[in-house]
Design a protein around this motif. Sequence first.
Motif, PDB file in Angstrom:
ATOM      1  N   PHE A 189       0.983  -0.753  -0.247  1.00 54.63           N
ATOM      2  CA  PHE A 189      -0.176  -0.201  -0.052  1.00 54.63           C
ATOM      3  C   PHE A 189       0.537   1.109   0.375  1.00 54.63           C
ATOM      4  CE2 PHE A 189      -3.562  -2.393   2.100  1.00 54.63           C
ATOM      5  CZ  PHE A 189      -3.792  -2.334   1.033  1.00 54.63           C
ATOM      6  N   ALA A 190       2.426   1.643   1.303  1.00 56.78           N
ATOM      7  CA  ALA A 190       2.313   2.756   1.008  1.00 56.78           C
ATOM      8  C   ALA A 190       3.717   3.005  -0.166  1.00 56.78           C
ATOM      9  CB  ALA A 190       3.882   2.147   2.235  1.00 56.78           C
ATOM     10  N   GLN A 191       3.802   1.884  -1.506  1.00 57.47           N
ATOM     11  CA  GLN A 191       4.181   1.974  -2.793  1.00 57.47           C
ATOM     12  C   GLN A 191       3.409   2.665  -3.619  1.00 57.47           C
ATOM     13  OE1 GLN A 191       6.687  -1.719  -3.255  1.00 57.47           O
ATOM     14  NE2 GLN A 191       8.782  -0.496  -1.927  1.00 57.47           N
ATOM     15  N   TYR A 192       2.269   1.933  -3.506  1.00 60.04           N
ATOM     16  CA  TYR A 192       1.041   2.566  -4.490  1.00 60.04           C
ATOM     17  C   TYR A 192       0.685   4.340  -4.274  1.00 60.04           C
ATOM     18  CZ  TYR A 192       0.493  -1.868  -6.952  1.00 60.04           C
ATOM     19  OH  TYR A 192       0.566  -2.822  -7.657  1.00 60.04           O
ATOM     20  N   LEU A 193       0.250   4.105  -2.739  1.00 57.61           N
ATOM     21  CA  LEU A 193      -0.423   5.893  -2.563  1.00 57.61           C
ATOM     22  C   LEU A 193       0.839   6.002  -1.285  1.00 57.61           C
ATOM     23  CD1 LEU A 193      -3.709   3.824  -1.301  1.00 57.61           C
ATOM     24  CD2 LEU A 193      -3.250   5.212  -3.180  1.00 57.61           C
ATOM     25  N   GLN A 194       1.580   7.006  -1.852  1.00 60.97           N
ATOM     26  CA  GLN A 194       2.458   7.175  -1.211  1.00 60.97           C
ATOM     27  C   GLN A 194       3.005   8.485  -0.902  1.00 60.97           C
ATOM     28  OE1 GLN A 194       5.032   6.578  -5.495  1.00 60.97           O
ATOM     29  NE2 GLN A 194       6.809   7.282  -4.020  1.00 60.97           N
ATOM     30  N   ARG A 195       1.525   9.319  -0.999  1.00 63.60           N
ATOM     31  CA  ARG A 195       0.962   9.957   0.401  1.00 63.60           C
ATOM     32  C   ARG A 195       0.104  10.308   0.598  1.00 63.60           C
ATOM     33  NH1 ARG A 195       2.088  14.601  -3.029  1.00 63.60           N
ATOM     34  NH2 ARG A 195       1.964  14.964  -5.541  1.00 63.60           N
ATOM     35  N   CYS A 196      -0.494   8.857   0.793  1.00 65.52           N
ATOM     36  CA  CYS A 196      -1.018   8.569   2.111  1.00 65.52           C
ATOM     37  C   CYS A 196      -0.452   8.552   3.851  1.00 65.52           C
ATOM     38  CB  CYS A 196      -1.768   7.435   1.767  1.00 65.52           C
ATOM     39  SG  CYS A 196      -3.223   6.321   2.832  1.00 65.52           S
ATOM     40  N   SER A 197      -1.428   8.769   5.023  1.00 64.95           N
ATOM     41  CA  SER A 197       0.256   8.719   5.980  1.00 64.95           C
ATOM     42  C   SER A 197      -0.194   7.623   6.439  1.00 64.95           C
ATOM     43  CB  SER A 197      -1.305   9.835   7.473  1.00 64.95           C
ATOM     44  OG  SER A 197      -3.041   8.711   7.410  1.00 64.95           O
ATOM     45  N   LEU A 198       0.302   7.230   7.489  1.00 68.32           N
ATOM     46  CA  LEU A 198       0.823   5.464   8.061  1.00 68.32           C
ATOM     47  C   LEU A 198      -0.532   5.192   9.163  1.00 68.32           C
ATOM     48  CD1 LEU A 198       2.195   2.914   9.038  1.00 68.32           C
ATOM     49  CD2 LEU A 198       2.848   4.531  10.747  1.00 68.32           C
ATOM     50  N   ASP A 199      -1.110   6.354   9.722  1.00 71.83           N
ATOM     51  CA  ASP A 199      -2.885   5.839  10.057  1.00 71.83           C
ATOM     52  C   ASP A 199      -3.640   5.374   8.910  1.00 71.83           C
ATOM     53  OD1 ASP A 199      -1.697   6.457  12.157  1.00 71.83           O
ATOM     54  OD2 ASP A 199      -2.709   8.700  12.881  1.00 71.83           O
ATOM     55  N   GLY A 200      -3.690   6.488   7.467  1.00 71.50           N
ATOM     56  CA  GLY A 200      -4.535   5.739   6.596  1.00 71.50           C
ATOM     57  C   GLY A 200      -4.325   4.487   5.921  1.00 71.50           C
ATOM     58  N   GLU A 214      11.933   4.590  22.660  1.00 63.40           N
ATOM     59  CA  GLU A 214      10.402   4.412  21.986  1.00 63.40           C
ATOM     60  C   GLU A 214      10.752   2.915  21.545  1.00 63.40           C
ATOM     61  OE1 GLU A 214       9.152   6.648  18.058  1.00 63.40           O
ATOM     62  OE2 GLU A 214      10.272   7.923  19.741  1.00 63.40           O
ATOM     63  N   TYR A 215      12.572   2.166  21.138  1.00 65.85           N
ATOM     64  CA  TYR A 215      12.232   1.228  20.321  1.00 65.85           C
ATOM     65  C   TYR A 215      11.854   0.052  20.931  1.00 65.85           C
ATOM     66  CZ  TYR A 215      14.594  -3.245  18.510  1.00 65.85           C
ATOM     67  OH  TYR A 215      14.651  -4.869  18.745  1.00 65.85           O
ATOM     68  N   GLN A 216      12.186  -0.072  22.159  1.00 66.36           N
ATOM     69  CA  GLN A 216      11.820  -0.790  23.234  1.00 66.36           C
ATOM     70  C   GLN A 216      10.231  -1.319  23.995  1.00 66.36           C
ATOM     71  OE1 GLN A 216      14.789   0.030  26.172  1.00 66.36           O
ATOM     72  NE2 GLN A 216      16.592  -0.578  25.074  1.00 66.36           N
ATOM     73  N   ASP A 217      10.027  -0.088  24.165  1.00 69.72           N
ATOM     74  CA  ASP A 217       8.786  -0.212  24.671  1.00 69.72           C
ATOM     75  C   ASP A 217       7.756  -0.097  23.335  1.00 69.72           C
ATOM     76  OD1 ASP A 217       9.984   0.642  26.777  1.00 69.72           O
ATOM     77  OD2 ASP A 217       8.998   2.568  27.162  1.00 69.72           O
ATOM     78  N   ASN A 218       8.136   0.491  22.078  1.00 74.27           N
ATOM     79  CA  ASN A 218       6.789  -0.023  20.997  1.00 74.27           C
ATOM     80  C   ASN A 218       7.566  -0.829  19.612  1.00 74.27           C
ATOM     81  OD1 ASN A 218       4.754   1.552  22.953  1.00 74.27           O
ATOM     82  ND2 ASN A 218       6.495   2.791  22.254  1.00 74.27           N
ATOM     83  N   ARG A 219       7.847  -1.660  19.743  1.00 78.24           N
ATOM     84  CA  ARG A 219       8.768  -1.760  18.834  1.00 78.24           C
ATOM     85  C   ARG A 219       7.893  -2.547  17.685  1.00 78.24           C
ATOM     86  NH1 ARG A 219       8.818  -7.733  16.747  1.00 78.24           N
ATOM     87  NH2 ARG A 219      10.912  -7.651  15.292  1.00 78.24           N
ATOM     88  N   VAL A 220       6.723  -3.399  17.339  1.00 82.42           N
ATOM     89  CA  VAL A 220       6.375  -3.469  16.158  1.00 82.42           C
ATOM     90  C   VAL A 220       6.031  -2.511  15.687  1.00 82.42           C
ATOM     91  CG1 VAL A 220       4.385  -4.607  15.104  1.00 82.42           C
ATOM     92  CG2 VAL A 220       5.061  -5.446  16.642  1.00 82.42           C
ATOM     93  N   PRO A 221       5.232  -1.127  16.343  1.00 77.00           N
ATOM     94  CA  PRO A 221       4.704   0.370  15.604  1.00 77.00           C
ATOM     95  C   PRO A 221       6.121   0.904  15.380  1.00 77.00           C
ATOM     96  CG  PRO A 221       3.775   0.678  17.521  1.00 77.00           C
ATOM     97  CD  PRO A 221       4.522  -0.928  17.838  1.00 77.00           C
ATOM     98  N   PHE A 222       7.172   1.035  15.925  1.00 75.67           N
ATOM     99  CA  PHE A 222       8.020   2.166  16.005  1.00 75.67           C
ATOM    100  C   PHE A 222       8.817   1.171  14.312  1.00 75.67           C
ATOM    101  CE2 PHE A 222      12.932   2.308  15.722  1.00 75.67           C
ATOM    102  CZ  PHE A 222      13.314   3.787  16.537  1.00 75.67           C
ATOM    103  N   LEU A 223       9.068  -0.063  14.048  1.00 75.98           N
ATOM    104  CA  LEU A 223       9.779  -0.617  12.823  1.00 75.98           C
ATOM    105  C   LEU A 223       8.230  -0.595  11.647  1.00 75.98           C
ATOM    106  CD1 LEU A 223      11.077  -4.560  14.062  1.00 75.98           C
ATOM    107  CD2 LEU A 223      13.073  -2.103  13.450  1.00 75.98           C
ATOM    108  N   GLY A 224       7.373  -0.319  12.089  1.00 75.35           N
ATOM    109  CA  GLY A 224       6.253  -0.551  10.962  1.00 75.35           C
ATOM    110  C   GLY A 224       6.548   0.947  10.215  1.00 75.35           C
ATOM    111  N   HIS A 225       6.918   2.216  11.443  1.00 74.45           N
ATOM    112  CA  HIS A 225       7.080   3.698  10.644  1.00 74.45           C
ATOM    113  C   HIS A 225       8.618   3.289   9.550  1.00 74.45           C
ATOM    114  CE1 HIS A 225       8.173   7.837  11.049  1.00 74.45           C
ATOM    115  NE2 HIS A 225       6.789   8.408  10.969  1.00 74.45           N
ATOM    116  N   PHE A 226       8.863   2.796  10.190  1.00 75.65           N
ATOM    117  CA  PHE A 226      10.974   2.451   9.640  1.00 75.65           C
ATOM    118  C   PHE A 226      10.101   1.569   7.725  1.00 75.65           C
ATOM    119  CE2 PHE A 226      14.893   0.241   8.364  1.00 75.65           C
ATOM    120  CZ  PHE A 226      14.918   1.675   8.050  1.00 75.65           C
TER     121      PHE A 226
END
Length: 599
Positions: A54-65, A154-166
Amino acid sequence: MKWVTFISFIFLFSSATSRNLQRVARDTAHKSEIAHHFNDLKEETFKAAALITFAQYLQRCSLDGLSKLVKDVVDLAQTCVANEDAPDCSKPLPTIFLDEICQVEKLRDSYGEMADCCAKADPERNECFLSFKVPHPDFVQPYQRPASDVICKEYQDNRVPFLGHFIYTVARRNPHLYAPTILSVAAEYEHALESCCKESDVGACLDAKETVLREKVKKVSMLQEYSCGILKQFGERVFQANKLARLSQKYPKAPLEEVAKVVRDVKNVHKECCAGDMVECVDDQAEIVNYMCSKHEVFSSKIKGCCDKPIMERSQCILDTEFDDKPEDLPPLAEKYVQDKEVCKNFEAGHDPFLTEFLYEYSRRHPELSTQLILRVAHGYETLLEKCCKTDNPSECYGNAVEQLEQHIKETQDVVKTNCDFLNTHGEADFLKAILIRYTKKMPQVTTETLLEIGKKMAAVGAKCCQLPEDKRLSCSEGYLNIVIHEMCKRQEATPVNDNVAHCCSDSYSNRRPCFTAMGVDTKYVPPPFNPDMFNFDEKLCSAPPAERDAGQMKLLINLIKRKPQMTEEQIKTIADGFTAMVDKCCKQSDIDTCFGEE
């Protein structure tokens, strides 16, 4: 006969469908593609691959979207796992993702004409969406690392969302980068965090590791875009022939049947990733790696260490491994392919497997050659047999086959040696000038800025490859030059240059580099009228940084040749030396502008 027809010999790779038999059987056993891939990848990896898509097709879209779209697809996958007969579960994966995109509210407001893709039927709809992907877009900022004092917590407390944002940031900045690579990069970044968070200076540690990672992404992205371009322009057979040569070089101890199977599977993975089908690409890439690791003793002992890594790190590790050592007991090729009395009989009885085996056997014996050169050798051998096997005395006709093929190899080696000797003797600046002179004469219609850019890339190939040991120079040089030439040919498609360039770009994949090397001056070119502004210099030339001043000199050189393409090397050298002397003289004067005017 054109080279592209030679590729049809690869019977082992022929398939009426875009999937091999194993893949067809596997999908037949599962009514629902999405359920099968969800079960294969498990939820976390499936989510990550969906987010990348989705991120590669919809490059302007926010992570929440995008997260909402990912949730919709994951919910469907879980429904289909429970009941493969549920609505939409039988749809192909690309259709599921594009349907989801086409249901986005106000898609046209954010993406304009891209919304028109939704009116098309698959696969045209997907091709349409792919055409709107923007590499390294201005509207997407590079990854912004959290401050050093908070990143570890931030990484230790929220590993999955942190790596998701990366992952989200890397994917939308690099819309053509394969998903397995992005997941591998995320894993490397996580290892960097685990290591650096133990250091006293977290920021400095991460800076060093991020620099290495960024360069790696840049290199892999370039290679993947090149692979997609070759697959699209020259087709599956050419792509597979090139891969067969490469993998036979890398795994010379593996039997042909094993190498051919991996080549087929690798081709399918490239097709999926090039088409933006990232979930299937991740799953099928993992399947190839698992297969190779289950037979690592068959392929190469050098991949065993990679096979101990987590699944998402194995693939890049295997790609990065060195070539295995050649078997010591390989007989000379001439015994079977020249001296054997049954050469023509074997060739005519099984044209495709005979030549496939020749390509494999030749490649595993020659790790020092480029795959493009190996393909040219195979083409030369096929052409020779086609001619000789029709004569009354075939063995006499093809008796000097080895000498003929070695002569072509020597010609290519001589080109590399000549260029490396010039670079080592005269230095990078003169090497760049020589390239610019050569290529401005070949294609003077190309803009000055583009010629300078291409010249710098070619010079960089020389600087990179000429410092290697001699047995690695040819493969390095021709491999990377083909990538530069491919970039040039993509521009030729959009803005045609001249007939010579068009011919070299489209006629033969393996012969592109020799074709450009042999290309002469464009005799149909009509130079533009003289423009006095070209010689309008002022004090800015003196105050400019050295790199900018050098670029100005190179542009002047290009513009001169554009107007006088028949100039001799001596005339060009005289003008270039005169320009350098003028700049040195005038930049020391108190009235710089007057000096430039007089000169």
